[in-house]
Design an enzyme around this catalytic site. Sequence first.
Site, PDB file in Angstrom:
ATOM      1  N   TRP A   6       0.813  -1.215   0.000  1.00 36.25           N
ATOM      2  CA  TRP A   6       0.000   0.000   0.000  1.00 36.25           C
ATOM      3  C   TRP A   6       0.853   1.275   0.000  1.00 36.25           C
ATOM      4  O   TRP A   6       0.323   2.371  -0.107  1.00 36.25           O
ATOM      5  CB  TRP A   6      -0.945  -0.002   1.198  1.00 36.25           C
ATOM      6  CG  TRP A   6      -0.279  -0.328   2.501  1.00 36.25           C
ATOM      7  CD1 TRP A   6       0.377   0.523   3.345  1.00 36.25           C
ATOM      8  CD2 TRP A   6      -0.202  -1.622   3.109  1.00 36.25           C
ATOM      9  NE1 TRP A   6       0.857  -0.151   4.431  1.00 36.25           N
ATOM     10  CE2 TRP A   6       0.513  -1.466   4.333  1.00 36.25           C
ATOM     11  CE3 TRP A   6      -0.674  -2.889   2.764  1.00 36.25           C
ATOM     12  CZ2 TRP A   6       0.766  -2.537   5.189  1.00 36.25           C
ATOM     13  CZ3 TRP A   6      -0.420  -3.954   3.624  1.00 36.25           C
ATOM     14  CH2 TRP A   6       0.292  -3.776   4.822  1.00 36.25           C
ATOM     15  N   THR A  23      -4.293  -4.751  14.411  1.00 38.49           N
ATOM     16  CA  THR A  23      -3.675  -5.921  13.792  1.00 38.49           C
ATOM     17  C   THR A  23      -2.232  -5.604  13.406  1.00 38.49           C
ATOM     18  O   THR A  23      -1.965  -4.545  12.833  1.00 38.49           O
ATOM     19  CB  THR A  23      -4.459  -6.347  12.530  1.00 38.49           C
ATOM     20  OG1 THR A  23      -5.810  -6.639  12.898  1.00 38.49           O
ATOM     21  CG2 THR A  23      -3.839  -7.574  11.885  1.00 38.49           C
ATOM     22  N   GLU A  75      -5.506   0.410   5.867  1.00 36.15           N
ATOM     23  CA  GLU A  75      -5.691   1.059   7.166  1.00 36.15           C
ATOM     24  C   GLU A  75      -6.734   0.338   8.008  1.00 36.15           C
ATOM     25  O   GLU A  75      -6.574   0.184   9.222  1.00 36.15           O
ATOM     26  CB  GLU A  75      -6.086   2.528   6.977  1.00 36.15           C
ATOM     27  CG  GLU A  75      -4.982   3.403   6.406  1.00 36.15           C
ATOM     28  CD  GLU A  75      -3.763   3.484   7.310  1.00 36.15           C
ATOM     29  OE1 GLU A  75      -3.913   3.283   8.536  1.00 36.15           O
ATOM     30  OE2 GLU A  75      -2.660   3.725   6.806  1.00 36.15           O
ATOM     31  N   CYS A 101      10.920   3.172  17.826  1.00 36.65           N
ATOM     32  CA  CYS A 101      10.406   3.569  19.145  1.00 36.65           C
ATOM     33  C   CYS A 101       9.294   2.599  19.545  1.00 36.65           C
ATOM     34  O   CYS A 101       8.140   2.972  19.722  1.00 36.65           O
ATOM     35  CB  CYS A 101       9.893   5.000  19.086  1.00 36.65           C
ATOM     36  SG  CYS A 101       9.630   5.762  20.710  1.00 36.65           S
ATOM     37  N   TYR A 159      -8.584   9.210  12.564  1.00 35.75           N
ATOM     38  CA  TYR A 159      -7.283   8.706  12.121  1.00 35.75           C
ATOM     39  C   TYR A 159      -7.325   8.203  10.676  1.00 35.75           C
ATOM     40  O   TYR A 159      -6.498   8.580   9.851  1.00 35.75           O
ATOM     41  CB  TYR A 159      -6.807   7.579  13.043  1.00 35.75           C
ATOM     42  CG  TYR A 159      -5.751   6.733  12.378  1.00 35.75           C
ATOM     43  CD1 TYR A 159      -4.446   7.203  12.252  1.00 35.75           C
ATOM     44  CD2 TYR A 159      -6.069   5.497  11.813  1.00 35.75           C
ATOM     45  CE1 TYR A 159      -3.476   6.458  11.601  1.00 35.75           C
ATOM     46  CE2 TYR A 159      -5.111   4.749  11.163  1.00 35.75           C
ATOM     47  CZ  TYR A 159      -3.812   5.240  11.060  1.00 35.75           C
ATOM     48  OH  TYR A 159      -2.865   4.505  10.392  1.00 35.75           O
ATOM     49  N   ASP A 173      -2.019   7.738  15.686  1.00 32.64           N
ATOM     50  CA  ASP A 173      -2.363   6.372  16.079  1.00 32.64           C
ATOM     51  C   ASP A 173      -1.493   5.971  17.260  1.00 32.64           C
ATOM     52  O   ASP A 173      -0.806   6.813  17.855  1.00 32.64           O
ATOM     53  CB  ASP A 173      -2.207   5.408  14.894  1.00 32.64           C
ATOM     54  CG  ASP A 173      -0.740   5.140  14.548  1.00 32.64           C
ATOM     55  OD1 ASP A 173       0.151   5.904  14.996  1.00 32.64           O
ATOM     56  OD2 ASP A 173      -0.486   4.160  13.827  1.00 32.64           O
ATOM     57  N   LEU A 221      -9.275 -12.468  11.557  1.00 32.62           N
ATOM     58  CA  LEU A 221      -8.658 -11.179  11.892  1.00 32.62           C
ATOM     59  C   LEU A 221      -9.211 -10.579  13.185  1.00 32.62           C
ATOM     60  O   LEU A 221      -8.581  -9.723  13.791  1.00 32.62           O
ATOM     61  CB  LEU A 221      -8.875 -10.170  10.747  1.00 32.62           C
ATOM     62  CG  LEU A 221      -7.732  -9.997   9.759  1.00 32.62           C
ATOM     63  CD1 LEU A 221      -8.090  -8.944   8.716  1.00 32.62           C
ATOM     64  CD2 LEU A 221      -6.440  -9.607  10.453  1.00 32.62           C
TER      65      LEU A 221
END
Length: 365
Positions: free
Chosen positions: A30, A49, A43, A198, A126, A144, A86
Amino acid sequence: MANRLELMDKRGFSKKIIGWYWANLRDLPWRNTQDPYRIWLSEVILQQTRVAQGLPYYHEFVRLFPNIRSLASASEDQVMRAWQGLGYYSRARHLHACAKLVVARHNGKFPRESHALRVLPGIGVYTAAAIASMAFGQPEAVVDGNVYRVLARIFGMDDDISAPAGKKAFEKKAKELLDTGQPGIYNQAIMEFGALQCTPKSPGCATCIFSSACHARAKNLQHALPVKGKRAKVRSRYFTYLIPAKGKKLAMKKRGVKDIWAGLYDFYVVEGKRPQRPETIIKNDKGLAPILPYLNIEMKGGLYKHVLTHQHIFARFVLLSLPRTFPAKKVAAGLGARFYSPAEIALLPKPALVSRFFKQSGLLE
Protein backbone atom coordinates in the site's frame (compact mmCIF):
# COMPACT_ATOMS: atom_id res chain seq x y z
CA MET A 1 17.59 20.05 26.35
CA ALA A 2 14.79 22.61 26.06
CA ASN A 3 16.58 24.56 23.34
CA ARG A 4 17.29 21.44 21.31
CA LEU A 5 13.68 20.31 21.60
CA GLU A 6 12.38 23.74 20.58
CA LEU A 7 14.69 23.84 17.55
CA MET A 8 13.75 20.30 16.54
CA ASP A 9 10.08 21.01 17.08
CA LYS A 10 10.03 23.97 14.71
CA ARG A 11 12.54 23.11 12.01
CA GLY A 12 14.11 19.71 12.29
CA PHE A 13 11.71 17.02 13.45
CA SER A 14 9.93 16.25 10.19
CA LYS A 15 13.16 16.43 8.18
CA LYS A 16 14.93 13.97 10.48
CA ILE A 17 12.10 11.48 10.65
CA ILE A 18 11.48 11.51 6.89
CA GLY A 19 15.20 10.95 6.33
CA TRP A 20 15.08 8.00 8.71
CA TYR A 21 12.03 6.66 6.87
CA TRP A 22 13.67 6.58 3.44
CA ALA A 23 16.58 4.66 4.95
CA ASN A 24 14.51 2.15 6.95
CA LEU A 25 11.02 1.74 5.51
CA ARG A 26 9.49 -1.67 4.93
CA ASP A 27 8.42 -2.51 1.39
CA LEU A 28 4.66 -2.76 1.86
CA PRO A 29 2.22 -2.89 -1.08
CA TRP A 30 0.00 0.00 0.00
CA ARG A 31 3.05 2.27 -0.01
CA ASN A 32 3.51 1.80 -3.74
CA THR A 33 0.19 3.37 -4.65
CA GLN A 34 -1.94 6.46 -4.17
CA ASP A 35 -5.11 4.49 -4.84
CA PRO A 36 -7.45 5.53 -2.00
CA TYR A 37 -9.23 2.15 -2.12
CA ARG A 38 -6.05 0.21 -1.34
CA ILE A 39 -4.85 2.73 1.22
CA TRP A 40 -8.24 2.61 2.96
CA LEU A 41 -8.26 -1.20 2.84
CA SER A 42 -4.81 -1.40 4.42
CA GLU A 43 -5.69 1.06 7.17
CA VAL A 44 -8.86 -0.82 8.13
CA ILE A 45 -7.09 -4.18 8.15
CA LEU A 46 -4.20 -2.85 10.25
CA GLN A 47 -6.45 -1.42 12.96
CA GLN A 48 -5.78 -3.61 16.01
CA THR A 49 -3.67 -5.92 13.79
CA ARG A 50 0.07 -6.35 13.31
CA VAL A 51 1.45 -5.92 9.78
CA ALA A 52 2.71 -9.51 9.63
CA GLN A 53 -0.77 -10.82 10.41
CA GLY A 54 -2.64 -8.32 8.24
CA LEU A 55 -0.53 -8.56 5.09
CA PRO A 56 -1.93 -11.91 3.85
CA TYR A 57 -5.46 -10.60 4.40
CA TYR A 58 -4.68 -7.47 2.41
CA HIS A 59 -3.44 -9.55 -0.53
CA GLU A 60 -6.49 -11.82 -0.34
CA PHE A 61 -8.93 -8.89 -0.26
CA VAL A 62 -7.23 -7.30 -3.26
CA ARG A 63 -7.44 -10.63 -5.07
CA LEU A 64 -11.11 -11.21 -4.24
CA PHE A 65 -12.21 -7.57 -4.44
CA PRO A 66 -9.75 -5.68 -6.68
CA ASN A 67 -11.73 -2.44 -6.53
CA ILE A 68 -14.39 -0.81 -4.45
CA ARG A 69 -17.23 -1.79 -6.80
CA SER A 70 -16.40 -5.49 -6.50
CA LEU A 71 -16.32 -5.19 -2.72
CA ALA A 72 -19.62 -3.32 -2.67
CA SER A 73 -21.33 -5.98 -4.82
CA ALA A 74 -20.07 -8.90 -2.70
CA SER A 75 -22.38 -10.60 -0.21
CA GLU A 76 -21.94 -10.07 3.52
CA ASP A 77 -20.99 -13.71 3.97
CA GLN A 78 -18.28 -13.41 1.30
CA VAL A 79 -16.76 -10.40 3.03
CA MET A 80 -16.97 -11.93 6.50
CA ARG A 81 -15.46 -15.19 5.22
CA ALA A 82 -12.49 -13.28 3.76
CA TRP A 83 -12.08 -11.48 7.10
CA GLN A 84 -12.31 -14.67 9.19
CA GLY A 85 -9.50 -14.90 11.73
CA LEU A 86 -8.66 -11.18 11.89
CA GLY A 87 -11.01 -10.45 14.79
CA TYR A 88 -12.80 -7.19 15.60
CA TYR A 89 -15.41 -8.15 13.01
CA SER A 90 -17.21 -4.81 13.13
CA ARG A 91 -14.34 -3.60 10.93
CA ALA A 92 -15.43 -5.98 8.17
CA ARG A 93 -19.08 -4.93 8.42
CA HIS A 94 -18.11 -1.25 8.29
CA LEU A 95 -15.75 -1.98 5.39
CA HIS A 96 -18.60 -3.50 3.39
CA ALA A 97 -21.06 -0.74 4.31
CA CYS A 98 -18.52 1.94 3.41
CA ALA A 99 -17.86 0.39 -0.01
CA LYS A 100 -21.58 0.32 -0.76
CA LEU A 101 -22.00 3.94 0.28
CA VAL A 102 -19.03 5.19 -1.75
CA VAL A 103 -20.42 3.44 -4.83
CA ALA A 104 -24.00 4.61 -4.25
CA ARG A 105 -23.34 8.23 -3.27
CA HIS A 106 -19.92 9.04 -4.72
CA ASN A 107 -19.89 6.98 -7.93
CA GLY A 108 -17.19 4.73 -6.53
CA LYS A 109 -14.76 7.54 -5.72
CA PHE A 110 -13.60 8.43 -2.23
CA PRO A 111 -14.00 12.06 -1.13
CA ARG A 112 -10.71 13.96 -0.99
CA GLU A 113 -11.33 15.92 2.21
CA SER A 114 -10.98 14.51 5.69
CA HIS A 115 -14.31 15.89 6.94
CA ALA A 116 -16.17 14.18 4.08
CA LEU A 117 -14.36 10.89 4.68
CA ARG A 118 -15.27 10.92 8.38
CA VAL A 119 -19.00 10.57 7.68
CA LEU A 120 -18.44 7.20 5.94
CA PRO A 121 -19.00 3.99 7.97
CA GLY A 122 -15.97 2.85 9.94
CA ILE A 123 -13.83 5.86 9.03
CA GLY A 124 -12.81 7.86 12.07
CA VAL A 125 -10.44 10.79 12.54
CA TYR A 126 -7.28 8.71 12.12
CA THR A 127 -8.36 6.75 9.03
CA ALA A 128 -9.73 9.87 7.37
CA ALA A 129 -6.43 11.69 7.91
CA ALA A 130 -4.48 8.72 6.56
CA ILE A 131 -6.53 8.50 3.35
CA ALA A 132 -6.67 12.27 2.81
CA SER A 133 -2.91 12.72 3.27
CA MET A 134 -1.59 9.57 1.58
CA ALA A 135 -3.99 9.40 -1.36
CA PHE A 136 -4.75 13.07 -1.94
CA GLY A 137 -1.89 15.02 -0.35
CA GLN A 138 -4.16 16.84 2.10
CA PRO A 139 -2.36 18.45 5.10
CA GLU A 140 -3.85 16.13 7.73
CA ALA A 141 -1.83 14.67 10.62
CA VAL A 142 -2.43 11.08 11.70
CA VAL A 143 -2.43 10.10 15.36
CA ASP A 144 -2.36 6.37 16.08
CA GLY A 145 -0.73 4.24 18.78
CA ASN A 146 2.70 4.62 17.21
CA VAL A 147 2.37 8.39 16.98
CA TYR A 148 1.21 8.68 20.58
CA ARG A 149 4.27 6.74 21.70
CA VAL A 150 6.80 8.68 19.62
CA LEU A 151 5.47 12.11 20.62
CA ALA A 152 5.01 11.21 24.28
CA ARG A 153 8.54 9.92 24.67
CA ILE A 154 10.45 12.47 22.64
CA PHE A 155 8.59 15.54 23.89
CA GLY A 156 7.79 14.29 27.40
CA MET A 157 4.03 14.50 26.95
CA ASP A 158 2.33 12.90 29.96
CA ASP A 159 -1.27 13.61 28.91
CA ASP A 160 -3.55 10.56 29.25
CA ILE A 161 -4.12 9.28 25.71
CA SER A 162 -7.36 7.58 26.77
CA ALA A 163 -8.90 10.91 27.85
CA PRO A 164 -10.45 13.45 25.44
CA ALA A 165 -8.18 16.25 26.67
CA GLY A 166 -5.11 14.09 26.19
CA LYS A 167 -6.12 13.12 22.66
CA LYS A 168 -6.58 16.79 21.77
CA ALA A 169 -3.12 17.63 23.13
CA PHE A 170 -1.51 14.98 20.93
CA GLU A 171 -3.56 16.01 17.89
CA LYS A 172 -2.36 19.58 18.35
CA LYS A 173 1.28 18.52 18.62
CA ALA A 174 0.94 16.24 15.57
CA LYS A 175 -0.45 19.13 13.51
CA GLU A 176 2.38 21.41 14.60
CA LEU A 177 4.99 18.90 13.43
CA LEU A 178 3.32 17.93 10.15
CA ASP A 179 5.30 18.51 6.97
CA THR A 180 2.52 20.10 4.92
CA GLY A 181 4.57 19.80 1.74
CA GLN A 182 4.56 16.01 1.87
CA PRO A 183 2.00 15.03 4.52
CA GLY A 184 1.50 11.45 3.31
CA ILE A 185 5.20 10.66 3.50
CA TYR A 186 5.58 12.35 6.86
CA ASN A 187 2.61 10.44 8.34
CA GLN A 188 3.98 7.13 7.13
CA ALA A 189 7.41 8.07 8.49
CA ILE A 190 6.31 8.79 12.04
CA MET A 191 4.15 5.66 12.18
CA GLU A 192 6.97 3.52 10.80
CA PHE A 193 9.37 5.05 13.32
CA GLY A 194 7.06 4.00 16.13
CA ALA A 195 6.64 0.52 14.67
CA LEU A 196 10.32 -0.21 14.11
CA GLN A 197 12.44 2.12 16.28
CA CYS A 198 10.41 3.57 19.14
CA THR A 199 8.68 0.27 19.93
CA PRO A 200 6.42 -0.39 22.95
CA LYS A 201 8.98 -2.73 24.53
CA SER A 202 12.75 -2.58 24.17
CA PRO A 203 12.89 0.57 21.99
CA GLY A 204 16.11 1.12 20.04
CA CYS A 205 17.26 4.11 22.06
CA ALA A 206 20.98 3.51 21.47
CA THR A 207 20.60 3.96 17.70
CA CYS A 208 17.76 6.49 17.77
CA ILE A 209 18.15 9.68 15.70
CA PHE A 210 16.50 11.60 18.56
CA SER A 211 18.50 10.04 21.39
CA SER A 212 20.22 13.26 22.43
CA ALA A 213 16.96 15.20 22.68
CA CYS A 214 14.49 12.54 23.82
CA HIS A 215 12.81 13.36 27.13
CA ALA A 216 11.97 9.72 27.93
CA ARG A 217 15.54 8.54 27.43
CA ALA A 218 16.98 11.36 29.53
CA LYS A 219 14.56 10.59 32.38
CA ASN A 220 14.40 6.80 31.88
CA LEU A 221 10.66 6.97 31.21
CA GLN A 222 10.45 4.86 28.06
CA HIS A 223 8.13 2.32 29.68
CA ALA A 224 6.02 4.95 31.46
CA LEU A 225 5.12 6.92 28.34
CA PRO A 226 2.63 7.30 26.83
CA VAL A 227 0.26 7.48 29.79
CA LYS A 228 -2.91 5.47 29.38
CA GLY A 229 -5.77 5.11 31.85
CA LYS A 230 -6.81 1.82 33.39
CA ARG A 231 -8.00 -0.87 31.03
CA ALA A 232 -11.55 -2.15 31.21
CA LYS A 233 -11.97 -5.17 33.45
CA VAL A 234 -11.79 -8.51 31.65
CA ARG A 235 -14.91 -10.63 32.16
CA SER A 236 -15.32 -14.37 31.80
CA ARG A 237 -18.19 -15.90 29.83
CA TYR A 238 -19.18 -19.57 29.79
CA PHE A 239 -20.71 -20.96 26.59
CA THR A 240 -22.29 -24.35 26.14
CA TYR A 241 -22.73 -24.92 22.41
CA LEU A 242 -25.52 -27.39 21.56
CA ILE A 243 -25.18 -28.77 18.04
CA PRO A 244 -28.16 -30.64 16.55
CA ALA A 245 -26.85 -33.04 13.92
CA LYS A 246 -28.62 -35.06 11.26
CA GLY A 247 -26.18 -37.34 9.52
CA LYS A 248 -23.23 -35.15 8.56
CA LYS A 249 -25.36 -32.00 8.52
CA LEU A 250 -25.06 -29.65 11.51
CA ALA A 251 -27.39 -26.88 12.68
CA MET A 252 -25.68 -23.49 12.72
CA LYS A 253 -26.95 -19.94 13.15
CA LYS A 254 -25.84 -16.45 12.25
CA ARG A 255 -24.98 -14.24 15.20
CA GLY A 256 -26.78 -10.92 15.68
CA VAL A 257 -25.24 -7.46 15.87
CA LYS A 258 -25.47 -6.86 19.63
CA ASP A 259 -22.63 -9.11 20.73
CA ILE A 260 -19.20 -10.42 19.73
CA TRP A 261 -18.72 -12.06 16.33
CA ALA A 262 -21.72 -10.33 14.76
CA GLY A 263 -22.41 -11.68 11.28
CA LEU A 264 -20.47 -14.91 11.86
CA TYR A 265 -21.92 -18.41 12.19
CA ASP A 266 -21.79 -20.57 15.29
CA PHE A 267 -24.28 -22.84 17.10
CA TYR A 268 -27.20 -22.64 19.45
CA VAL A 269 -25.59 -21.51 22.68
CA VAL A 270 -26.56 -21.37 26.34
CA GLU A 271 -24.50 -18.88 28.32
CA GLY A 272 -23.94 -18.84 32.05
CA LYS A 273 -22.01 -16.74 34.56
CA ARG A 274 -20.18 -19.88 35.70
CA PRO A 275 -19.52 -23.35 34.31
CA GLN A 276 -22.64 -25.50 33.99
CA ARG A 277 -23.22 -29.21 33.50
CA PRO A 278 -24.23 -29.80 29.85
CA GLU A 279 -26.64 -32.56 30.91
CA THR A 280 -28.56 -30.13 33.13
CA ILE A 281 -28.65 -27.47 30.41
CA ILE A 282 -30.01 -29.90 27.83
CA LYS A 283 -32.64 -31.28 30.21
CA ASN A 284 -33.93 -27.81 31.17
CA ASP A 285 -33.76 -26.11 27.76
CA LYS A 286 -37.26 -25.47 26.39
CA GLY A 287 -36.03 -25.24 22.80
CA LEU A 288 -34.69 -28.78 22.96
CA ALA A 289 -37.66 -30.29 24.83
CA PRO A 290 -39.46 -31.56 21.66
CA ILE A 291 -36.43 -33.57 20.50
CA LEU A 292 -34.92 -34.60 23.84
CA PRO A 293 -36.22 -38.20 23.71
CA TYR A 294 -34.66 -38.70 20.28
CA LEU A 295 -31.20 -37.31 20.98
CA ASN A 296 -27.91 -39.13 21.13
CA ILE A 297 -25.80 -36.79 23.29
CA GLU A 298 -22.03 -36.68 22.90
CA MET A 299 -19.49 -34.30 24.40
CA LYS A 300 -16.99 -33.21 21.72
CA GLY A 301 -13.61 -32.40 23.24
CA GLY A 302 -12.91 -30.64 26.50
CA LEU A 303 -13.09 -27.03 27.61
CA TYR A 304 -12.03 -24.50 24.98
CA LYS A 305 -10.65 -21.11 26.00
CA HIS A 306 -10.69 -18.14 23.65
CA VAL A 307 -9.13 -14.82 24.70
CA LEU A 308 -10.53 -11.49 23.46
CA THR A 309 -9.42 -8.01 24.50
CA HIS A 310 -11.95 -7.59 27.30
CA GLN A 311 -13.46 -11.06 27.46
CA HIS A 312 -12.36 -14.62 28.08
CA ILE A 313 -14.68 -17.20 26.52
CA PHE A 314 -14.84 -20.71 27.99
CA ALA A 315 -16.78 -23.06 25.74
CA ARG A 316 -17.95 -26.65 25.62
CA PHE A 317 -19.40 -28.32 22.53
CA VAL A 318 -22.13 -30.96 22.71
CA LEU A 319 -23.25 -32.91 19.65
CA LEU A 320 -26.97 -33.75 19.64
CA SER A 321 -27.43 -36.41 16.97
CA LEU A 322 -30.93 -37.04 15.61
CA PRO A 323 -32.17 -40.07 13.65
CA ARG A 324 -31.81 -39.59 9.90
CA THR A 325 -35.56 -39.99 9.45
CA PHE A 326 -36.42 -37.35 12.03
CA PRO A 327 -38.10 -34.20 10.55
CA ALA A 328 -35.59 -31.81 12.08
CA LYS A 329 -35.95 -28.63 10.01
CA LYS A 330 -38.64 -27.17 12.26
CA VAL A 331 -36.55 -27.96 15.32
CA ALA A 332 -33.55 -26.12 13.87
CA ALA A 333 -35.75 -23.17 12.87
CA GLY A 334 -37.10 -23.03 16.43
CA LEU A 335 -33.51 -22.64 17.63
CA GLY A 336 -32.86 -19.86 15.10
CA ALA A 337 -30.64 -22.20 13.09
CA ARG A 338 -30.63 -24.29 9.91
CA PHE A 339 -28.82 -27.39 8.79
CA TYR A 340 -25.68 -27.11 6.64
CA SER A 341 -23.59 -29.76 4.94
CA PRO A 342 -19.83 -29.93 5.65
CA ALA A 343 -19.11 -28.30 2.27
CA GLU A 344 -21.49 -25.43 3.08
CA ILE A 345 -20.06 -25.00 6.57
CA ALA A 346 -16.55 -24.73 5.16
CA LEU A 347 -17.65 -21.63 3.24
CA LEU A 348 -19.44 -19.93 6.13
CA PRO A 349 -17.62 -17.17 8.06
CA LYS A 350 -17.00 -18.48 11.56
CA PRO A 351 -15.34 -17.27 14.78
CA ALA A 352 -11.81 -18.57 15.29
CA LEU A 353 -13.05 -20.54 18.30
CA VAL A 354 -15.54 -22.48 16.14
CA SER A 355 -12.98 -23.03 13.38
CA ARG A 356 -10.57 -24.44 15.96
CA PHE A 357 -13.31 -26.76 17.25
CA PHE A 358 -14.02 -28.06 13.75
CA LYS A 359 -10.34 -28.67 13.09
CA GLN A 360 -9.84 -30.58 16.33
CA SER A 361 -13.13 -32.48 16.32
CA GLY A 362 -12.96 -33.68 12.70
CA LEU A 363 -16.70 -33.12 12.28
CA LEU A 364 -16.28 -31.72 8.76
CA GLU A 365 -14.15 -34.59 7.49
